[in-house]
Design an enzyme around this catalytic site. Structure first.
Site, PDB file in Angstrom:
ATOM      1  CD  GLU A 235     -31.063  -3.408  24.436  1.00  0.00           C
ATOM      2  OE1 GLU A 235     -29.924  -3.329  24.931  1.00  0.00           O
ATOM      3  OE2 GLU A 235     -31.283  -3.938  23.318  1.00  0.00           O
ATOM      4  CE  LYS A 251     -26.062  -8.849  21.892  1.00  0.00           C
ATOM      5  NZ  LYS A 251     -26.383  -8.164  20.605  1.00  0.00           N
TER       6      LYS A 251
END
Length: 675
Positions: A235, A251
């Site tokens: 990420e 997410k």
């Protein structure tokens, strides 16, 4: 560390006074980054970034010019950079390190590094007159070092089995988070746990091997002295080039092993909502430091494959205001929103209450700030922390109103699995890894909801349909059909007057059958008989009631007990103990416990009234010494008079108070709540 390395204000002043030019010298082909990292493991404060950093490839630095003391203002230090003209292609050096979630930051300033891209090595530097002799020597030595790395004997490491994470603690934390979301205190909160093991050997070699195996987007090894980080993050937290900044929050997770979960993830309302909430949070964070109108969502809910899992990834971009520097950018955005929750400040308070151990660097940020290239930090997830003879791995996930505690636990294990395999590690057998599958008869029979109807109005219909929808999406990959709520309300309206039972059955083909009938009076109290129930999947309300009916041969109400001796539930509802101080205790939501609607309502009422409630398992022996009751959709709040003939203490005033707070009528307790 070289004798030139400095700490504190003297070091910062030296960096600030430097006048540099960004340079790059070709070194030619050589061994891959993994071999160079392992070979350089003993270098002072080794920093190695592999993956997409700086446009892709690898950055390897050691022997920094300045090491920031642990008690220094690391955010302020990031703005202290030498004067150098911006470069499109050269990183050259800068501040490398981390900002921990609740651990001290580590930053070191390097004025030269090795860079690998397109299969070739380069020597890059922030070249200054005062350091020219040192930099020329480092340049001359680099080619010989690459040759030595190609022939070096591989270094080794070994970890013991990873344990330490508690399933009951995590289940309770997830359910508490859901409770706070229902109360409107927070919209989403990340709940994490921590695995740890004994460790021996070379941490840098471990990182090099695992990064070569997993090819993370943002792999990073930082030797911070007392602590080393081996980060395999997917990420991007922040990337700044010039005045343009971007973030790509992740997410939404589904495993890639076994049945491919990509379609389920794309169709998951829970995961999509989770991602969109964090996108909004990151837009808000960037909006604090970016030009008005420049913040935009460049992409939303992209499906990406990562080691062992699928993820939903979005990207937010903006343009920094002219007066904003990297320290202000980091101050506005740390810790990353994807690993905290929304709204961020309340989520941070919730994390402090819910999690029993510190996170350390995990869920902070790791990366670099270069005066020539720009700034790039990854979210410090999928991150091993090595200190002395111990290695830690944090894992977690975002909790929303639709979260299922056992699925959140398995998401943690899904994220940990490829990481442990990559370092030749494994879970300790004591760490629960349950995957309970439904039986054929359960699946073929479909799903059921029984809803109490009072004066023609179905009670907590939205909660019942939400539970039905979660189960339908998980088991049959389809939502509850549109219009079900309207049909259910119409069927209930036809039964005005006496209480009624609304029955909603969802079939495997997605059809819904709805009936409604009058109810008889609920039981005033109940005698329970212990029945052993083998392991099974009971967090869904199955329309096939054969297994429950088989337990009805006993006298009284069957009280199910698991293989480990834990009380689960009765055949009709969830069980609560009433402790001597008036607090409540009920088992956490496992795979073998139905998430009862009234159970949740009782916990909400307890929270609102200030009555303590504990989500913790108990045994039949515990039950014998406490007042107790069970709840169901149609029978209400029912006191348990005895268990296997043992008469229990009574606390009828507590039962009556809870029932009245639920604002329903019932025979036994003044209430008729719903399960």
């Amino acid at each position: 560390m070289t004798s030139e390395a400095r700490n504190g204000e003297a070091g910062l002043d030296r960096v600030h006074r430097m006048r540099c030019r960004a340079v790059s010298y070709p070194l030619g082909v050589g061994p891959p980054p993994a071999q160079v990292i392992a070979h350089r493991a003993d270098a002072a404060h080794l920093a190695a970034l592999v993956g997409e950093w700086g446009g892709g490839g690898a950055l390897i630095a050691a022997e920094p010019l300045v090491v920031l003391p642990a008690d220094a203002d690391a955010l302020n230090a990031v703005r202290v950079l030498p004067h150098v003209e911006p470069s499109e292609d050269v990183v050259g050096g800068g501040w490398f390190g981390w900002f921990g979630f609740d651990a001290p930051p580590f930053l070191a300033f390097y004025d030269h590094l090795l860079r690998w891209r397109d299969g070739r090595w380069w020597f890059e530097a922030l070249w200054s007159d005062e350091r020219e002799a040192v930099l020329r020597r480092s340049l001359d030595e680099s080619a010989a070092m690459l040759t030595a790395a190609a022939d070096a004997v591989p270094r080794t490491w070994k970890s013991e089995q990873f344990g330490g994470a508690s399933l009951p603690v995590h289940l309770e934390a997830v359910e508490r988070a859901v409770e706070w979301i229902r109360a409107g205190e927070v919209y989403q909160v990340n709940v994490c746990t921590r695995l740890h093991a004994g460790f021996a050997g070379d941490a840098a070699a471990m990182f090099a091997a695992s990064a070569a195996r997993l090819a993370p987007r943002f792999g990073a090894y930082i030797d911070g002295g007392e602590r080393a980080l081996a980060c395999l993050s997917p990420e991007l937290f922040l990337r700044r080039r010039g005045r343009d900044v971007m973030t790509s929050p992740i997410k939404g997770t589904a495993p890639r092993h076994g049945v491919d979960g990509s379609d389920a993830l794309l169709n998951s309302a829970k995961d999509a909502a989770e991602n969109v909430m964090i996108v909004d949070l990151m837009r808000n964070d960037l909006g604090r430091v970016c030009e008005i109108g420049s913040v935009r969502t460049a992409s939303l809910l992209d499906l990406e494959a990562h080691p062992g899992v699928w993820h939903l990834v979005s990207t937010v971009t903006g343009r920094l205001r002219a007066e904003v520097d990297d320290s202000q950018l980091l101050a506005a955005t740390l810790p990353p929103g994807s690993v905290t929750g929304a709204p961020k400040l309340r989520a941070l308070d919730a994390i402090a209450e819910l999690e029993t151990v510190p996170r350390g660097v995990y869920t902070g940020a790791i990366g670099f700030a270069s005066p020539a290239w720009g700034t790039e930090f990854a979210v410090a997830i999928r991150t091993f922390e090595i200190a002395g003879d111990r290695i830690d791995l944090g894992v977690g996930g975002g909790v929303t109103a639709d979260s299922v505690p056992m699925r959140e636990w398995r998401e943690c294990l899904d994220k940990a699995a490829p990481l442990l395999r990559a370092i030749d590690g494994e879970l300790h057998p004591a760490v629960p890894t349950p995957v309970i599958e439904p039986t054929g008869s359960q699946l073929s029979g479909g799903l059921l909801e029984t809803v109490l109807v009072i004066d023609g109005v179905p009670v907590r219909l939205a909660d019942h349909l939400a539970r039905l929808d979660r189960s339908s999406r998980e088991l049959y990959a389809c939502p509850v059909p549109a219009g079900t709520a309207v049909r259910a309300a119409a069927a209930a309206a036809a039964q005005r007057g006496a209480p009624a039972a609304l029955r909603i059955v969802l079939t495997t083909g997605g059809g819904v059958a709805i009936t409604c009938r009058r109810l008889t009076d609920p039981p005033g109290e109940s005698d329970a008989t212990v029945v052993h129930r083998a392991s099974g999947l009971w967090r869904h309300k199955w329309a096939d009631r054969a297994d429950l009916a088989a337990a009805e041969h006993v006298a009284g109400t069957p009280l199910f007990v698991a293989d480990d001796g834990t009380v689960l539930e009765t055949s009709r509802g969830n069980v609560f103990l009433i402790c001597p101080d008036g607090s409540l205790r009920t088992p956490p939501l496992r795979d073998d416990v139905l998430p009862g609607i009234t159970r949740r309502a009782v916990l909400d009422v307890a929270r609102d009234s200030g009555r303590r409630a504990v989500l913790r398992g108990f045994t039949v022996t515990d039950l014998h010494h406490h007042a107790a009751f069970w709840t169901s959709s149609l029978s209400g709040v029912v006191p348990i008079r005895s268990v296997d003939g043992v008469v229990l203490p009574r606390r009828d005033e507590v039962v009556v108070e809870l029932a009245r707070a639920l604002n329903l009528r019932g025979k036994a307790s003044g209430a008729r709540p719903t399960r």
